[in-house]
Write a protein that holds these residues in place. Structure first.
Motif, PDB file in Angstrom:
ATOM      1  N   TRP A  57      22.673 -13.111  -2.114  1.00 24.75           N
ATOM      2  CA  TRP A  57      23.465 -13.916  -1.184  1.00 24.75           C
ATOM      3  C   TRP A  57      22.890 -13.827   0.221  1.00 24.75           C
ATOM      4  O   TRP A  57      22.900 -14.802   0.978  1.00 24.75           O
ATOM      5  N   LEU A  58      22.388 -12.646   0.581  1.00 22.83           N
ATOM      6  CA  LEU A  58      21.785 -12.478   1.898  1.00 22.83           C
ATOM      7  C   LEU A  58      20.549 -13.360   2.043  1.00 22.83           C
ATOM      8  O   LEU A  58      20.348 -14.011   3.076  1.00 22.83           O
ATOM      9  N   VAL A  59      19.709 -13.409   1.003  1.00 23.85           N
ATOM     10  CA  VAL A  59      18.495 -14.229   1.042  1.00 23.85           C
ATOM     11  C   VAL A  59      18.849 -15.707   1.206  1.00 23.85           C
ATOM     12  O   VAL A  59      18.210 -16.432   1.965  1.00 23.85           O
ATOM     13  N   VAL A  60      19.898 -16.158   0.500  1.00 27.17           N
ATOM     14  CA  VAL A  60      20.346 -17.546   0.657  1.00 27.17           C
ATOM     15  C   VAL A  60      20.900 -17.759   2.059  1.00 27.17           C
ATOM     16  O   VAL A  60      20.626 -18.781   2.705  1.00 27.17           O
ATOM     17  N   GLY A  61      21.663 -16.774   2.561  1.00 29.84           N
ATOM     18  CA  GLY A  61      22.238 -16.910   3.897  1.00 29.84           C
ATOM     19  C   GLY A  61      21.185 -16.981   4.986  1.00 29.84           C
ATOM     20  O   GLY A  61      21.379 -17.641   6.013  1.00 29.84           O
ATOM     21  N   MET A  62      20.034 -16.317   4.774  1.00 38.08           N
ATOM     22  CA  MET A  62      18.954 -16.375   5.765  1.00 38.08           C
ATOM     23  C   MET A  62      18.476 -17.802   5.997  1.00 38.08           C
ATOM     24  O   MET A  62      18.003 -18.134   7.081  1.00 38.08           O
ATOM     25  N   ALA A  63      18.606 -18.648   4.978  1.00 38.21           N
ATOM     26  CA  ALA A  63      18.163 -20.035   5.119  1.00 38.21           C
ATOM     27  C   ALA A  63      19.030 -20.813   6.098  1.00 38.21           C
ATOM     28  O   ALA A  63      18.568 -21.794   6.692  1.00 38.21           O
ATOM     29  N   PHE A  64      20.274 -20.394   6.283  1.00 33.36           N
ATOM     30  CA  PHE A  64      21.193 -21.136   7.148  1.00 33.36           C
ATOM     31  C   PHE A  64      21.213 -20.618   8.582  1.00 33.36           C
ATOM     32  O   PHE A  64      21.749 -21.272   9.466  1.00 33.36           O
ATOM     33  N   PHE A  65      20.647 -19.440   8.805  1.00 34.54           N
ATOM     34  CA  PHE A  65      20.698 -18.849  10.147  1.00 34.54           C
ATOM     35  C   PHE A  65      19.308 -18.362  10.537  1.00 34.54           C
ATOM     36  O   PHE A  65      19.078 -17.172  10.743  1.00 34.54           O
ATOM     37  N   ARG A  66      18.361 -19.289  10.651  1.00 33.91           N
ATOM     38  CA  ARG A  66      16.977 -18.930  10.946  1.00 33.91           C
ATOM     39  C   ARG A  66      16.845 -18.279  12.320  1.00 33.91           C
ATOM     40  O   ARG A  66      16.006 -17.418  12.526  1.00 33.91           O
TER      41      ARG A  66
END
Length: 445
Positions: A57-66
């Motif tokens: 989930w963290l890896v996916v979240g990184m895509a939204f908060f570059r």
């Protein structure tokens, strides 16, 4: 009991309840997350504060908060120990080590699993004369400048025979043109070409479809594989200049059947290829210039005008790459990771995050009886990112379906009016720096 229920049980002991894992479960089933987590390179028996499923989930979240540090991304999505009984924040090193334990395989597998389901979905009026429309193209991403990344990914050469300033990796993707969802993708170091990467997933293109390709993918082996691999599966590509061909038949003005010889090099690589192959050539005029496209679409069913008009939709995949680099990456010069595995992991997570936005937008468009591509990706991405933060706050799980319904209804207000694309001639992009990196240069003293 599911992972979400286990986690909520822990949180409820501290008087709180978290609906974070239900936020995207509308699209990514928990079972897929669990299956992907089992692929982690370093399995662990003990339950860590950051197990593999949460790191995904963290890896996916990184895509939204570059633009945010990874520790801040974890805090925004509540993927940390804050809120538990001990109320201890995880150190930055813990996040980095957790990503290293996860490796690249789980993120890659999860993207492919989601893409295989979402990318081939049919939506109302998303077809072209009963054919699904796909596009194949490539894009380049820069990485941080480290010896390890440069040795693995390589880079291009400049006119002065020096290497480009940053290591580069190559992405080749298959996109559903009408929904803009990526149906498949392949990632490799820069030195590997686009055609071999595309060949890895052309078999997955479904029957009753037409695939639009850039001229860089002109290959008898690749195109015949698309054409002959399934029933009613076609391709469309610009003419390659300098080809020697023989006209076999003329269907009408600017519409011909050509025969070309398959190169000895191609037949040596694939002895099953024929000595000659036939293509339909459609020539049309746009802005006073003649353009020619080759295709396998039969003249009996599709007119030259229909073929010429369809090819303009190939630009939709370019818009998808722009959305990833501009709207999600904020035009960042490089990816943020500094090791080979984490670079792959970050890019797979970025592609997965992009697909989540596109699928949510597609579902919202269907609910409003509109086309999926009519929703502004930039605003939909920002809207979903802000709601991820809100939903990751302390909420009752029973509220999640209602919030998702409200979210989808709100996205419906983000429709844009499709306008003709302005004509902008191709130009060589400016280098990010005027000082290319020379690996053999002597160190400064």
């Amino acid at each position: 009991m599911s992972i979400a229920q286990d986690l909520n049980t822990v949180l409820e002991t501290a008087g709180q309840s978290l609906a974070r894992l239900d936020v995207l479960a509308e699209h990514i089933p928990v079972e897929w997350i669990e299956a992907a987590a089992t692929l982690a390179e370093q399995a662990s028996i003990r339950r860590r504060r950051l197990p593999s499923d949460l790191v995904l989930w963290l890896v996916v979240g990184m895509a939204f908060f570059r633009g945010e540090p990874i520790a801040e991304v974890a805090r925004r999505l509540n993927i940390c120990s804050k809120g538990l009984a001990n109320e201890v924040l995880l150190a930055n090193s813990a996040l980095s080590k957790a990503r290293q334990r996860l490796g690249k395989e789980p993120a890659s597998w999860l993207f492919q699993q989601c893409a295989n389901v979402w990318g081939y979905e049919r939506y109302p009026k998303d077809h072209w004369h009963e054919l699904q429309v796909f596009a194949v193209d490539g894009a380049l991403f820069r990485t941080q400048e480290t010896p390890q990344l440069r040795d693995h990914f390589g880079a291009g050469n400049t006119s002065s025979e020096r290497q480009t300033p940053y290591p580069v990796l190559r992405l080749v993707a298959l996109m559903n043109v009408r929904s803009h969802v990526l149906a498949n993708a392949a990632i490799s170091p820069y030195r590997r070409g686009e055609i071999p990467l595309a060949a890895e997933f052309v078999e997955a293109i479904p029957a009753h479809s037409v695939t639009l390709l850039d001229k860089g993918f002109f290959s008898a082996d690749l195109l015949l594989n698309i054409q002959n691999g399934a029933a009613n599966r076609h391709w469309l590509i610009p003419e390659r200049k300098g080809l020697v061909s023989t006209e076999l038949l003329r269907y009408g003005d600017g519409d011909r059947l050509l025969q070309m010889r398959v190169s000895p090099q191609a037949r040596k690589k694939n002895p099953t290829l024929p000595e000659h192959w036939q293509v339909r050539a459609v020539t049309y005029e746009i802005q006073g210039k003649e353009k020619t496209v080759f295709t396998s679409l039969p003249s009996e069913q599709f007119s030259a005008e229909q073929v010429a008009t369809l090819y303009h939709e190939r630009w939709e995949i370019e818009l998808g790459f722009r959305d990833i680099k501009s709207s999600m990456q904020d035009n960042a010069l490089t990816l943020r990771s500094k090791t080979v595995d984490l670079v792959y992991q970050e890019l797979w997570g970025l592609l997965l995050g992009y697909n989540v936005v596109r699928r949510e937008a597609s579902q919202a468009a269907v609910a409003h009886q509109r086309a999926p591509c009519e929703i502004s990706f930039k605003f939909a991405c920002q809207f979903i990112a802000s709601h991820l933060v809100v939903m990751a706050a302390v909420l009752s799980p029973s509220h999640t379906p209602r919030r998702l319904k409200e979210l989808r209804g709100s996205i419906g207000t983000l429709f844009i009016k499709k306008c003709p694309r302005p004509s902008r001639p191709r130009a060589v992009k400016m280098s990010k720096t005027r000082y290319p990196v020379d690996r053999n240069a002597a160190p400064l003293k």
